[in-house]
Write an enzyme that holds these catalytic residues in place. Structure first.
Site, PDB file in Angstrom:
ATOM      1  N   ASN A 110       0.800  -1.228   0.000  1.00  0.00           N
ATOM      2  CA  ASN A 110       0.000   0.000   0.000  1.00  0.00           C
ATOM      3  C   ASN A 110       0.830   1.274   0.000  1.00  0.00           C
ATOM      4  O   ASN A 110       0.362   2.328  -0.438  1.00  0.00           O
ATOM      5  CB  ASN A 110      -0.922   0.019   1.217  1.00  0.00           C
ATOM      6  CG  ASN A 110      -2.098  -0.919   1.049  1.00  0.00           C
ATOM      7  OD1 ASN A 110      -2.384  -1.369  -0.056  1.00  0.00           O
ATOM      8  ND2 ASN A 110      -2.773  -1.224   2.145  1.00  0.00           N
ATOM      9  N   THR A 154      13.207 -18.596 -30.024  1.00  0.00           N
ATOM     10  CA  THR A 154      11.763 -18.559 -29.815  1.00  0.00           C
ATOM     11  C   THR A 154      11.075 -18.819 -31.149  1.00  0.00           C
ATOM     12  O   THR A 154      11.378 -18.163 -32.144  1.00  0.00           O
ATOM     13  CB  THR A 154      11.330 -17.191 -29.269  1.00  0.00           C
ATOM     14  OG1 THR A 154      12.054 -16.918 -28.069  1.00  0.00           O
ATOM     15  CG2 THR A 154       9.840 -17.172 -28.978  1.00  0.00           C
ATOM     16  N   LYS A 165       8.652 -18.567 -34.060  1.00  0.00           N
ATOM     17  CA  LYS A 165       7.834 -17.496 -34.627  1.00  0.00           C
ATOM     18  C   LYS A 165       7.062 -18.018 -35.842  1.00  0.00           C
ATOM     19  O   LYS A 165       7.536 -18.935 -36.506  1.00  0.00           O
ATOM     20  CB  LYS A 165       8.723 -16.315 -35.043  1.00  0.00           C
ATOM     21  CG  LYS A 165       9.630 -15.766 -33.957  1.00  0.00           C
ATOM     22  CD  LYS A 165       8.863 -15.045 -32.876  1.00  0.00           C
ATOM     23  CE  LYS A 165       9.826 -14.456 -31.836  1.00  0.00           C
ATOM     24  NZ  LYS A 165       9.118 -13.724 -30.775  1.00  0.00           N
ATOM     25  N   HIS A 200      10.236 -16.683 -17.964  1.00  0.00           N
ATOM     26  CA  HIS A 200      10.047 -15.480 -18.778  1.00  0.00           C
ATOM     27  C   HIS A 200       9.531 -14.359 -17.890  1.00  0.00           C
ATOM     28  O   HIS A 200       8.792 -14.602 -16.941  1.00  0.00           O
ATOM     29  CB  HIS A 200       9.079 -15.736 -19.933  1.00  0.00           C
ATOM     30  CG  HIS A 200       9.158 -14.682 -20.994  1.00  0.00           C
ATOM     31  ND1 HIS A 200       8.544 -13.448 -20.865  1.00  0.00           N
ATOM     32  CD2 HIS A 200       9.806 -14.658 -22.188  1.00  0.00           C
ATOM     33  CE1 HIS A 200       8.807 -12.720 -21.944  1.00  0.00           C
ATOM     34  NE2 HIS A 200       9.569 -13.424 -22.760  1.00  0.00           N
TER      35      HIS A 200
END
Length: 476
Positions: free
Chosen positions: A124, A174, A176, A295
């Site tokens: 907070n 990665t 794609k 990740h």
């Protein structure tokens, strides 16, 4: 809320009302204990709020304080449990910014819980009206608290033994496009990349279990690709199967299926998934002998603004305690944010056992990791073969260099793209071991290797003009 002090003697025998935080929580004479958790906050107080009051307010609101005195303070020993702002320094070349150093007694935190630690430190207090902005720059975890965490499921040394690869960075990619491939075509791309010379391929962080490719189908086709590539190359291969899910139960179900398929490594999005899920998965991975790739999707929402949020070095420390064997760290030279000194500061915090205070790299405290296993840094994002000499020099051996577009974008296809990267890597490692100057001779090293590798020669031609030259925002 006014910062004028108001006090009323109550019938209960305590001073009711509102008083300045600094009267209780600003303690410049305090010497931190070896068992204290220390935090460095970058504060921007509201106009009219003195830095001492702002620092004390942060200490109070992140530990035992509230906006007014309460009679239940009499039922405990506040001097034992309160946070203390013990030092404040003005930030050079910044108007109205200060670093507040705060010490917290160890008893405020649950053992082995990153969740509880962060709930206090970045809870907070970050919405507190007395502050225009607040950023947690660094923390010091005492050895006594560090030993309550398992840390990485396996760590760098055990990972190398598992995959039987030494003396060089590991290579990844990665797959794609990140979204839209069918499971069968996805598996085909994995196979081509691995047979071409990569050590790992990877699910994108967005890939979970969407209509175009359900997780079980993806796992099956990827497993087939890995076993076939291993048989052809004689090397251990892996694919980061993303087990991130909507519930911990579903996450563990996916992890169990990956284990049944004899997959060596799985993946988790640790910020979006949450630290409870991440620590749960990390413990499962150690118990089941599976590596865990992490990740950091969503990190820039938290860490990119210089005056508010939380620096990635804090997230790095928390991840190492929560558990992960790899984590993305940026590349320094690619498309994603990352200045070299700052980046290597938190890379050292991920990998090394003992890191000295070094303000030039943003390290505010000396950190002893108490022999906790290290986390391998993953350099990923906009890198290609021309970056290889710099990446080898910057990140060293205990890293994963991950070329997504820099593999699948090769004009001849995925396997030649992987081969180009493997040839470039091995040429750079050999040159480094021979003592050659990577910064000055990097281009020559690659061109020499390209004479014997048509795949590398084509890659060098395709990406010879590609650069990402923007000023880094993450500076000291």
């Amino acid at each position: 809320m006014s910062y004028s002090q108001t006090r009323t003697q109550s019938k209960a025998g305590y001073d009711a009302g509102v008083k300045d935080y600094k009267l209780t929580y600003y303690t410049p004479d305090y010497t931190p204990k070896d068992t204290d958790i220390l935090a460095a906050f970058r504060m921007t107080p509201q106009p009219g709020v003195p830095p001492e009051e702002a620092g004390a307010a942060v200490a109070a609101e992140s530990s035992t304080g509230t906006w007014t005195t309460v009679w239940t303070d009499l039922l405990t020993d506040l001097d034992r449990y309160k946070g203390r702002c013990y030092d404040i320094e003005a930030v050079a070349n910044e108007d109205n910014q200060y670093i507040a150093y705060i010490a917290y007694p160890l008893d405020l935190f649950e053992e082995g819980s990153v969740v509880n630690l962060l709930t206090s430190l970045v809870g907070n207090v970050f919405g507190f009206k007395a502050l225009r902005a607040l950023r947690l720059e660094d923390i010091r975890i005492p050895v006594a608290y560090m030993k309550t965490f398992q840390g990485p499921p396996h760590g760098i040394t055990v990972e190398r033994d598992k995959i039987n690869k030494y003396g060089r960075p590991l290579l990844g990619c990665t797959i794609k496009p990140k979204l839209g491939l069918s499971a069968k075509n996805y598996g085909r791309a994995v196979y081509e990349c691995l047979r071409g010379g990569l050590d790992f391929t990877k699910d994108d962080e967005n890939i979970n279990s969407q209509p175009f490719m359900r997780w079980r189908d993806r796992f099956l086709f990827v497993a087939e690709a890995i076993h076939k590539a291993q048989a052809e190359t004689g090397e251990i291969k892996g694919h980061y199967l993303n087990v991130t899910a909507a519930t911990c139960e579903e996450m563990l179900k996916r992890a169990e299926f990956a284990k049944e398929l004899e997959m060596p490594i799985i993946m988790h999005d640790f910020i979006t998934g949450g630290f409870t899920a991440n620590t749960t998965l990390s413990h499962w991975c150690r118990d089941n002998g599976v590596l865990l790739h992490i990740h950091r999707a969503m990190h820039a929402v938290i860490d990119r603004q210089k005056n508010h949020g939380m620096h990635f070095r804090v997230l790095s420390k928390c991840l190492r305690m929560s558990g992960g064997d790899h984590i993305h760290t940026g590349t320094v030279v690619g498309k994603l944010e990352g200045e070299k000194g700052i980046t290597m500061g938190f890379v050292d915090l991920l990998r090394e056992n003992y890191v000295e205070k070094d303000l030039s790299r943003g390290i505010y405290f000396t950190q002893d990791w108490a022999s906790m296993g290290g986390v391998m840094a993953v350099a990923s994002g906009g890198i290609h073969v021309w970056h290889m000499p710099a990446l080898v020099e910057i990140f060293g051996d205990d890293s994963v260099l991950q070329f997504g577009g820099g593999t699948l974008g090769h004009p001849w296809g995925c396997a030649p793209g992987a081969t180009a990267n493997r040839v470039a890597l091995e040429a750079c490692v050999q040159a480094r071991n021979e003592g050659r100057d990577m910064a000055r001779e990097g281009g020559d090293i690659l061109r020499e290797a390209a004479k014997w590798s048509p795949e590398l020669a084509v890659a060098l031609e395709v990406w010879k003009e590609i650069k990402f030259e923007f000023e880094a925002m993450d500076t000291v």
